[in-house]
Design an enzyme around this catalytic site. Sequence first.
Site, mmCIF file in Angstrom:
data_model
loop_
_atom_site.group_PDB
_atom_site.id
_atom_site.type_symbol
_atom_site.label_atom_id
_atom_site.label_comp_id
_atom_site.label_asym_id
_atom_site.label_seq_id
_atom_site.Cartn_x
_atom_site.Cartn_y
_atom_site.Cartn_z
ATOM 1 N N SER A 281 0.824 -1.207 0.000
ATOM 2 C CA SER A 281 0.000 0.000 0.000
ATOM 3 C C SER A 281 0.862 1.262 0.000
ATOM 4 C CB SER A 281 -0.956 -0.043 1.197
ATOM 5 O OG SER A 281 -1.906 0.979 1.132
ATOM 6 N N MET A 282 0.699 2.141 0.986
ATOM 7 C CA MET A 282 1.492 3.362 1.091
ATOM 8 C C MET A 282 2.976 3.048 1.222
ATOM 9 S SD MET A 282 1.143 6.290 4.004
ATOM 10 C CE MET A 282 2.418 7.522 4.285
ATOM 11 N N ASP A 527 -9.319 -2.945 -5.629
ATOM 12 C CA ASP A 527 -9.204 -3.938 -4.550
ATOM 13 C C ASP A 527 -10.011 -3.555 -3.319
ATOM 14 O OD1 ASP A 527 -7.753 -1.923 -3.305
ATOM 15 O OD2 ASP A 527 -5.816 -2.935 -3.435
ATOM 16 N N HIS A 578 -7.711 -5.250 -0.297
ATOM 17 C CA HIS A 578 -6.481 -4.466 -0.185
ATOM 18 C C HIS A 578 -5.599 -4.895 0.989
ATOM 19 C CE1 HIS A 578 -3.915 -0.972 -0.771
ATOM 20 N NE2 HIS A 578 -4.051 -0.660 0.504
#
Length: 633
Positions: A281-282, A527, A578
Amino acid sequence: MSFLRRRFGGNDASSEEPSREPTPDPDRPSNLRVVTAGKLQTLKKGKNGKKKNFWIFVLGGVVGVAAAAFFAGNSDMIDLSSLEGMNLDSLYDALPQGFLQDARQLQKAERDAVNYDSFAVGLHAQSQGIHAVHPVIMIPGVISTGLESWGTEEASRQYFRKRLWGSWSMMRALVMDKASWKRHIMLDKKTGMDPPGIKLRAAQGFDATDFFITGYWIWNKILENLATIGYDPTNAFTAAYDWRMSYMNYEKRDQYFTRLKAHIEVATRVSNKKVVLLSHSMGSQVLYYFLHWVEAEGYGNGGPSWVDSHIDSWINISGCMLGALKGLPAVLSGEMKDTAQLNAFAVYGLEKFLSRYERAEIFRAMPGVSSMLPLGGDAVWGDQGWAPDDEPGQNISFGNFLRFRDSNSTLTSRNLTVQESLPYLFRNSEGWYKDMVQSSYSHGVAHSAKEVEDNQLLPAKWINPLESRLPLAPHLKIYCFYGIGKPTERAYYYKEDNDPLSSLNVTIDTGFTNGKVDHGVILGEGDGTVNLLSTGYMCSRGWKIKRYNPAGVRVTTYEMPHEPDRFSPRGGPNTGDHVDILGRASLNDLILRVAGGRGELIEETIHSNIKEYAAKVKIYDEGEEGERKRVPP
């Protein structure tokens, strides 16, 4: 919010039959599951069903009492502070033994369903001769990095070394001491650093990322399977960070990038093997920034060959490389799909507890969250008449990102594209927020190799893969693993906020539901959190453009359809969600292959329309379309 909705029976779509996607190895035995299909079937039979209903009924009653106390606010009839010292043991003593036995049996049944494939993927890889080869360093995302208090002033002493993000201590502080929790979790609005007297730091080690709160795993299943093929704290590390800050402040306050560089260098020297980096992710944006910082003169000073000398592979899991669209409504009005789709009672409770303005204020005072504002502007996300992911027969293009039904208001006079939405956000937020975002991040597109090379010297450009390039590391391998097939926020209907008690100008038009518009939210492909264009464009097309990848780094994409197991609250071994994808069996199998030196055997696997979408994005090779079709940065 979304994980709580899933956990307690959210309305995510699930397939009619439980998915049985194998791991990529065709020789994988079919009996690897710790919980068999027969065992899962028993979970839905009458007895357990009645127990579950009874448990939910009682839990609902407890939540109802808590909500009533909550809404009472300052009422003299209820003293919330009296709950602070509540001893759960005394509560257990008061409950009937039959109820406790039923609850324990239900908890065990749920644990069996949740703990699917524990160690099994690693055991299978071990049987195939896969063992630990490359040192592994994991860079987590937002939700999976705990933040703990190290402040010693009077207001902070009660929280010393307690997690104010990512634990039940956070929940308790949020409910019992909201004002203090806000003071701790929000950064100084001008400096972007610790407020006076407050000291929050990222928890370190595997404990920082394995679970968010007790029972809600994040990286734990990956750790289980890595351990099975020979990984332990000597050859596997987590590089947790304080995700609230802007990226340059990671280094300024915590020397985060210097420490990450040292970790990689030591691991390479000790093992005589280049490292494998995992990011989620980030964390993928953070890692991309690091790849520029580490080689830049005056910053990491590693020189142009450092990445090629130290990093074997980058496993990019659900990386929001072009941002997350839901990040904009979060900072604009403190909202997103999870809040927009709540029922009226829940909205009332949430507003009493943490208002839209408070939520927006908290998000804005976390500059790291704004790193996920969408990148690429109209070239990627479309204009008012077109978007690359528009569906046949679609009435209004996805390019209309913020939509307004009331054209009489100066605040909502016309629809806005993603590119137009950023100035709109700045007009409807404080000056300090605009200054912070514009000084830290850049959202445009570089159209020539010269622009890209010039941007290598500008830290604000390092987060944006459309304005900077991959390292000159021809031996580096990038693996993009992400989920698809779960409805994901793509556009929003907004209206003027006429609530006299609100400090915001606009709010999501939650009263508007029409066709594919659900409470003011329009969904697209992704997602569940990050849109497909963000996770997939750079992997399938962007890094095939020479100016963004001049060394020809090999990029392999492997998409994972969201096929949740209806008996598992986290989606089971074939989820594409996700966060829950970190427990997916095939993802874990792929990670072990790369870490074990077998990554070259992974073949590109694409199920979505990302290549068709990417071909329509208005970003071209130099000279391919000429000046006529250039898109301004």
